[in-house]
Design an enzyme around this catalytic site. Structure first.
Site, PDB file in Angstrom:
ATOM      1  N   ARG A   2       1.107  -1.261  -0.087  1.00 56.85           N
ATOM      2  CA  ARG A   2      -0.449  -0.203  -0.114  1.00 56.85           C
ATOM      3  C   ARG A   2       0.667   1.711   0.416  1.00 56.85           C
ATOM      4  O   ARG A   2       1.691   2.033   1.191  1.00 56.85           O
ATOM      5  CB  ARG A   2      -1.044  -0.247   1.884  1.00 56.85           C
TER       6      ARG A   2
ATOM      7  N   HIS B 186      -7.212   1.244  -7.256  1.00 55.56           N
ATOM      8  CA  HIS B 186      -7.565   0.611  -6.137  1.00 55.56           C
ATOM      9  C   HIS B 186      -8.048  -1.134  -6.301  1.00 55.56           C
ATOM     10  O   HIS B 186      -9.353  -0.764  -5.970  1.00 55.56           O
ATOM     11  CB  HIS B 186      -8.280   1.400  -5.233  1.00 55.56           C
TER      12      HIS B 186
ATOM     13  N   GLN C 258      -9.817  -3.414  -4.053  1.00 53.30           N
ATOM     14  CA  GLN C 258     -11.191  -2.401  -3.370  1.00 53.30           C
ATOM     15  C   GLN C 258     -12.782  -3.047  -4.574  1.00 53.30           C
ATOM     16  O   GLN C 258     -13.816  -3.436  -4.032  1.00 53.30           O
ATOM     17  CB  GLN C 258     -11.255  -1.217  -3.354  1.00 53.30           C
TER      18      GLN C 258
ATOM     19  N   ASP D 115     -16.921   8.182  -2.804  1.00 55.69           N
ATOM     20  CA  ASP D 115     -15.557   8.681  -2.193  1.00 55.69           C
ATOM     21  C   ASP D 115     -16.027   9.122  -1.467  1.00 55.69           C
ATOM     22  O   ASP D 115     -16.468  10.515  -2.006  1.00 55.69           O
ATOM     23  CB  ASP D 115     -14.866   7.750  -2.732  1.00 55.69           C
TER      24      ASP D 115
ATOM     25  N   CYS E  25     -16.843   2.603  -0.587  1.00 58.28           N
ATOM     26  CA  CYS E  25     -15.250   1.581   0.300  1.00 58.28           C
ATOM     27  C   CYS E  25     -14.690   2.479   1.618  1.00 58.28           C
ATOM     28  O   CYS E  25     -14.158   1.753   1.890  1.00 58.28           O
ATOM     29  CB  CYS E  25     -13.902   2.123  -0.828  1.00 58.28           C
TER      30      CYS E  25
ATOM     31  N   ARG F 273     -13.616  -7.343   1.407  1.00 63.43           N
ATOM     32  CA  ARG F 273     -12.167  -7.144   1.094  1.00 63.43           C
ATOM     33  C   ARG F 273     -11.226  -8.540   1.492  1.00 63.43           C
ATOM     34  O   ARG F 273     -10.739  -8.837   0.820  1.00 63.43           O
ATOM     35  CB  ARG F 273     -11.869  -5.759   1.447  1.00 63.43           C
TER      36      ARG F 273
END
Length: 315
Positions: free
Chosen positions: A105, A132, A135, A228, A271, A299
């Site tokens: 990450r 991402h 996700q 988001d 998310c 996830r």
């Protein structure tokens, strides 16, 4: 690892549409049998490197790797200082002597691409500034669980459409054959190359991609409505501008009125972390259409299916 070329997952289209579908179906199956697939039995170590803040990524990968029979070996990015204290290439060569996969990450996409170029084990993008993709796998799993299918559904994303989530949604949902609508203000929309790639994929899967500055148009008759945060990691200096009076995203808030334009059985996704009263109203994220905690749980399952796929592909 021996045999075939090592597979990495650095952006959504590192999978084919067929592989993406296979992983989603496997994630749904693995959710019902949490300990039935154990490619890291031993346990083999999997490095999880965090350069950015995390909750869901940390929890889901650590639990998932353990359930796959492995040992989640967490690397503190502040201590390792990969690319600063030591080159990314040298770091990759050190890690691959000790672990069976690398999950990172980090910030720039170029960083994880350099890691993969020097790694003999699978490298997984757990978030970069550009994409991402893990996700999106979890989101696709969630949609399929609630809707029974993916192809042909209308997916609407509203808000900051120039961030990593919008990029991955455009590409990942187009791969699944969905009709993707990305809505955000001018100056905050996906780059032309992202849109072009998403449209190329949609043409092969029966989906479509539309980018618009009209949130209501995007939400109309949608099966899935998504948003988001307006202040992504690394944008903290712009917080006042992005949330204050006159911010460019105000008309893209997902609220009761927006959800009222979608289909009656539409679901809402985010998310997380979410900021109620900004990108989404509390009445929506805490309401009956919200599946955000199913999405967060998935996830774990989607990433397990992905890791199993990558490891098996290299054997």
């Amino acid at each position: 690892m021996t045999g075939q070329t090592v597979r990495h997952f650095l952006r959504d289209d590192d999978l084919t549409p067929a592989e993406q579908a296979q992983i989603i179906d496997r994630a749904i199956a693995m959710k019902q049998d949490r300990f039935g697939v154990r490619p890291f039995e031993g346990p083999q170590a999997v490095a999880i490197i965090f350069d950015k803040p995390t909750l869901r990524t940390q929890v889901s990968f650590m639990a998932g790797i353990a359930e796959l029979g492995g040992f989640p070996f967490v690397v503190d990015g502040n201590l390792a200082q990969i690319g600063v204290r030591e080159s990314i290439a040298d770091s990759a060569k050190v890690l691959t002597r000790a672990v069976s996969a690398i999950v990172w990450r980090t910030s720039g996409q170029d960083r994880i691409e350099e890691m993969a170029a020097n790694s003999t084990v699978p490298v997984v993008n757990a978030l970069t500034d550009q994409f991402h993709p893990c996700q999106i796998l979890a989101d696709l799993q969630t949609i399929k669980e609630h809707k029974g299918t993916l192809a042909g559904l209308t997916f609407a994303y509203l808000g900051d459409a120039g961030n990593n989530m919008a990029n991955s949604y455009a590409i990942g949902m187009a791969m699944a054959g969905m009709h993707v609508r990305i809505a955000g203000p001018g100056g905050h929309q996906p780059a032309p190359e992202i849109v072009a790639r998403a449209k190329e994929l949609a043409a092969s899967t029966g989906g479509s991609v539309t980018v618009t500055g009209d949130g209501a148009q995007a939400a109309k008759d949608a099966d899935v409505v998504v948003t988001d945060t307006w202040v992504s990691m690394g944008m903290e200096a712009e917080k006042a501008q992005r949330r204050g009076e006159g911010n460019p995203f105000a008309s893209f808030q997902v609220n009761v009125a927006i959800m009222g334009l979608a289909k009656p059985d539409a679901i809402f996704m985010h998310c997380l972390p979410a900021y109620r009263g900004f990108e989404v109203s509390a009445s929506v994220i805490d309401g009956p259409a919200s599946v955000v905690f199913d999405e967060a749980e998935n996830r774990l399952h989607a990433q397990k299916a992905l890791l199993a796929f990558l490891v098996e592909a290299g054997r």
